[in-house]
Design a protein around this motif. Structure first.
Motif, mmCIF file in Angstrom:
data_model
loop_
_atom_site.group_PDB
_atom_site.id
_atom_site.type_symbol
_atom_site.label_atom_id
_atom_site.label_comp_id
_atom_site.label_asym_id
_atom_site.label_seq_id
_atom_site.Cartn_x
_atom_site.Cartn_y
_atom_site.Cartn_z
ATOM 1 N N THR A 1 57.815 23.407 41.881
ATOM 2 C CA THR A 1 58.891 22.521 41.443
ATOM 3 C C THR A 1 58.461 21.599 40.303
ATOM 4 O OG1 THR A 1 58.341 20.758 43.032
ATOM 5 C CG2 THR A 1 59.798 22.520 43.801
ATOM 6 N N VAL A 2 57.146 21.503 40.040
ATOM 7 C CA VAL A 2 56.672 20.550 39.041
ATOM 8 C C VAL A 2 55.830 21.171 37.940
ATOM 9 C CG1 VAL A 2 56.740 18.571 40.609
ATOM 10 C CG2 VAL A 2 54.642 19.946 40.449
ATOM 11 N N CYS A 3 55.278 22.364 38.152
ATOM 12 C CA CYS A 3 54.387 22.972 37.161
ATOM 13 C C CYS A 3 55.154 23.234 35.860
ATOM 14 C CB CYS A 3 53.795 24.278 37.690
ATOM 15 S SG CYS A 3 52.745 25.124 36.489
ATOM 16 N N PRO A 4 54.771 22.602 34.748
ATOM 17 C CA PRO A 4 55.566 22.745 33.522
ATOM 18 C C PRO A 4 55.547 24.156 32.936
ATOM 19 C CG PRO A 4 53.536 21.540 33.087
ATOM 20 C CD PRO A 4 53.641 21.667 34.570
ATOM 21 N N SER A 5 54.420 24.839 33.038
ATOM 22 C CA SER A 5 54.378 26.195 32.485
ATOM 23 C C SER A 5 55.210 27.159 33.331
ATOM 24 C CB SER A 5 52.934 26.696 32.376
ATOM 25 O OG SER A 5 52.305 26.728 33.643
ATOM 26 N N ARG B 1 50.174 27.870 42.153
ATOM 27 C CA ARG B 1 49.963 28.702 43.335
ATOM 28 C C ARG B 1 49.456 30.088 42.931
ATOM 29 N NH1 ARG B 1 54.766 29.758 47.656
ATOM 30 N NH2 ARG B 1 55.608 30.989 45.916
ATOM 31 N N GLY B 2 50.041 30.638 41.897
ATOM 32 C CA GLY B 2 49.592 31.936 41.416
ATOM 33 C C GLY B 2 48.168 31.882 40.895
ATOM 34 N N ARG B 3 47.834 30.804 40.188
ATOM 35 C CA ARG B 3 46.470 30.673 39.662
ATOM 36 C C ARG B 3 45.450 30.546 40.791
ATOM 37 N NH1 ARG B 3 49.165 26.876 35.910
ATOM 38 N NH2 ARG B 3 49.638 28.054 34.025
ATOM 39 N N MET B 4 45.825 29.893 41.863
ATOM 40 C CA MET B 4 44.912 29.786 43.007
ATOM 41 C C MET B 4 44.635 31.165 43.600
ATOM 42 S SD MET B 4 43.949 26.599 43.494
ATOM 43 C CE MET B 4 43.799 25.867 45.137
ATOM 44 N N GLN B 5 45.640 32.010 43.663
ATOM 45 C CA GLN B 5 45.462 33.361 44.182
ATOM 46 C C GLN B 5 44.577 34.198 43.260
ATOM 47 O OE1 GLN B 5 46.306 32.753 47.423
ATOM 48 N NE2 GLN B 5 46.836 34.923 47.361
ATOM 49 N N MET B 6 44.749 34.019 41.969
ATOM 50 C CA MET B 6 43.907 34.747 41.020
ATOM 51 C C MET B 6 42.469 34.250 41.056
ATOM 52 S SD MET B 6 46.427 35.477 37.788
ATOM 53 C CE MET B 6 47.292 33.919 37.842
ATOM 54 N N ILE C 1 44.028 36.371 32.474
ATOM 55 C CA ILE C 1 43.429 35.468 31.486
ATOM 56 C C ILE C 1 44.493 34.561 30.882
ATOM 57 C CG2 ILE C 1 42.260 35.365 29.248
ATOM 58 C CD1 ILE C 1 40.903 38.061 30.070
ATOM 59 N N THR C 2 45.635 35.149 30.520
ATOM 60 C CA THR C 2 46.725 34.353 29.952
ATOM 61 C C THR C 2 47.203 33.288 30.932
ATOM 62 O OG1 THR C 2 47.472 36.177 28.558
ATOM 63 C CG2 THR C 2 49.080 34.439 29.036
ATOM 64 N N SER C 3 47.336 33.657 32.188
ATOM 65 C CA SER C 3 47.781 32.694 33.192
ATOM 66 C C SER C 3 46.821 31.522 33.310
ATOM 67 C CB SER C 3 47.920 33.384 34.552
ATOM 68 O OG SER C 3 48.211 32.426 35.549
ATOM 69 N N ILE C 4 45.535 31.820 33.379
ATOM 70 C CA ILE C 4 44.537 30.757 33.515
ATOM 71 C C ILE C 4 44.530 29.851 32.290
ATOM 72 C CG2 ILE C 4 42.064 30.278 33.712
ATOM 73 C CD1 ILE C 4 43.318 31.303 36.308
ATOM 74 N N GLY D 1 58.637 30.974 34.508
ATOM 75 C CA GLY D 1 59.284 31.500 35.696
ATOM 76 C C GLY D 1 58.439 32.378 36.596
ATOM 77 N N TRP D 2 57.374 32.949 36.077
ATOM 78 C CA TRP D 2 56.573 33.867 36.874
ATOM 79 C C TRP D 2 55.679 33.141 37.861
ATOM 80 C CZ3 TRP D 2 57.956 38.769 36.463
ATOM 81 C CH2 TRP D 2 58.539 39.209 35.271
ATOM 82 N N GLU D 3 55.451 33.745 39.017
ATOM 83 C CA GLU D 3 54.530 33.186 40.000
ATOM 84 C C GLU D 3 53.134 33.021 39.406
ATOM 85 O OE1 GLU D 3 53.152 31.909 43.898
ATOM 86 O OE2 GLU D 3 55.108 32.010 42.910
ATOM 87 N N SER D 4 52.731 33.958 38.586
ATOM 88 C CA SER D 4 51.396 33.914 37.988
ATOM 89 C C SER D 4 51.240 32.801 36.964
ATOM 90 C CB SER D 4 51.072 35.256 37.316
ATOM 91 O OG SER D 4 52.029 35.547 36.305
ATOM 92 N N SER D 5 52.360 32.215 36.518
ATOM 93 C CA SER D 5 52.290 31.167 35.498
ATOM 94 C C SER D 5 52.208 29.771 36.096
ATOM 95 C CB SER D 5 53.507 31.258 34.570
ATOM 96 O OG SER D 5 54.707 31.021 35.295
ATOM 97 N N GLY D 6 52.119 29.673 37.426
ATOM 98 C CA GLY D 6 52.061 28.376 38.086
ATOM 99 C C GLY D 6 50.789 28.184 38.889
#
Length: 346
Positions: free
Chosen positions: A19-23, A35-40, A55-58, A28-33
């Protein structure tokens, strides 16, 4: 990455950070927030081979720390993401904008690659003095917003504050990107020690965060903290304008400096708060190397923040030249806190 497993598994995947992650709000993608980065990051800890999308997500995290303040389980995706960036560099996955930033600083001592004098903003009548306080101007003020550097030092010199003659980039751009900033830390630390300073005053939120977190041996004050202490001595007049204040991520959420800039502003003019401010303030999208590496994404985040600006104010005031730059690019009339104070003094 395995040393961060305890931090990674604190994430209970509740989705509050979504709800707050600006990227993530823009992409919109899970990988762009967060929670997704924690999983990666979890995958990287167990040897997952980094893909281009990973790499792009990080690298599209602005390091704004909104996920940290929102997390109910005490997870720190900000620290984990920084660790993931260092690991990617270690594995040889260095993006072109990271290489460019390294080259700029290596060749010129500043994050802009500017070969002109770092102290060109300094007037002949302003000279350093041995007061124990020095001004650390930072790259953007020194090269792109020289009127702000002049205003800042014009104020500080009234209180006997000196400056560093051979200042270089504080190292924040490298550090936020997962790169090595140790040479810059060593160089600037020697400069501060040679100046005999016990306190460094900075006007840039990024410089403040870097000096506070990665340097040792002296105190660090943000300009707003210093000015708050000196309000009775500023001789500032009252301006017939209204402004709103944008809380920089690396000053507000990172170090809780919310009241000092507001007290200074309220002494000078009318302050109108944004709907989302203080720890809820939106990110401008410029930090963490995102503006340099992903300018379109960065601009979209600034556009989202622009929607939060109250109607009718004359200026948006901030204490971060990168926020100033990113919001200015969307057409917002900006003032640095130092510029506002200087207007009131003059």
């Amino acid at each position: 990455m395995r040393e961060y497993l305890r931090d990674i598994v604190k994430c209970v995947k509740c989705g509050r950070c979504r709800t707050v992650c600006p990227s993530q709000q823009v992409q919109g993608w899970e990988s762009s927030g967060a929670r997704g980065r924690m999983q990666m990051a979890l995958g990287m800890a167990f040897g997952l081979e980094p893909s281009n999308s990973l790499i792009t997500s990080i690298l599209t995290c602005t390091t704004c720390q909104q996920c940290v303040t929102e997390c109910p389980s005490g997870a720190d995706p900000h620290q984990v993401t920084r660790a993931a960036r260092r690991k990617l560099v270690e594995l040889g996955h260095t993006a072109s904008h990271q290489v460019e930033m390294q080259d700029r600083i290596r060749n010129t001592g500043n994050s802009l690659g500017d070969r002109s004098s770092r102290t060109a903003w300094l007037t002949e009548t302003q000279v350093p003095v041995d007061s124990g306080y020095v001004y650390f101007a930072g790259c953007l003020a020194s090269y792109r917003y020289q009127s702000t550097a002049t205003a800042t030092y014009g104020i500080l010199s009234k209180f006997g504050v000196g400056f560093l003659e051979d200042e270089q980039c504080c190292g924040s751009p490298l550090f936020r990107m997962g790169l090595d900033a140790s040479d810059l830390i060593a160089h600037n630390s020697r400069q501060i020690e040679a100046a005999g300073a016990h306190t460094v005053i900075v006007g840039c939120a990024g410089c403040y965060s870097m000096l506070k977190e990665q340097y040792q041996g002296f105190d660090v004050l943000h300009l707003s903290e210093f000015l708050e202490e000196k309000l009775d001595e500023l001789s500032a007049g009252r301006l017939d304008i209204s402004v709103t204040y944008h809380d920089p991520c690396h000053l507000g959420r990172a170090y809780g400096i919310y009241d000092a800039p507001r007290k200074v502003i309220e002494e000078i003019c009318t302050l109108v708060e944004m709907d989302a401010s203080r720890e809820k303030a939106s990110c401008c999208g410029g930090g963490g190397g995102v503006r340099m590496g992903y300018p379109e994404l960065s601009g979209s985040m600034a556009g989202e923040l622009k929607k939060n600006i109250p109607a009718g104010v004359d200026y948006v005031v901030t204490s971060c030249p990168l926020c100033f730059r990113n919001l200015s690019d969307t057409g917002v009339k900006m003032l640095d806190l130092a510029d506002l104070v200087w207007m009131a003094i003059e």
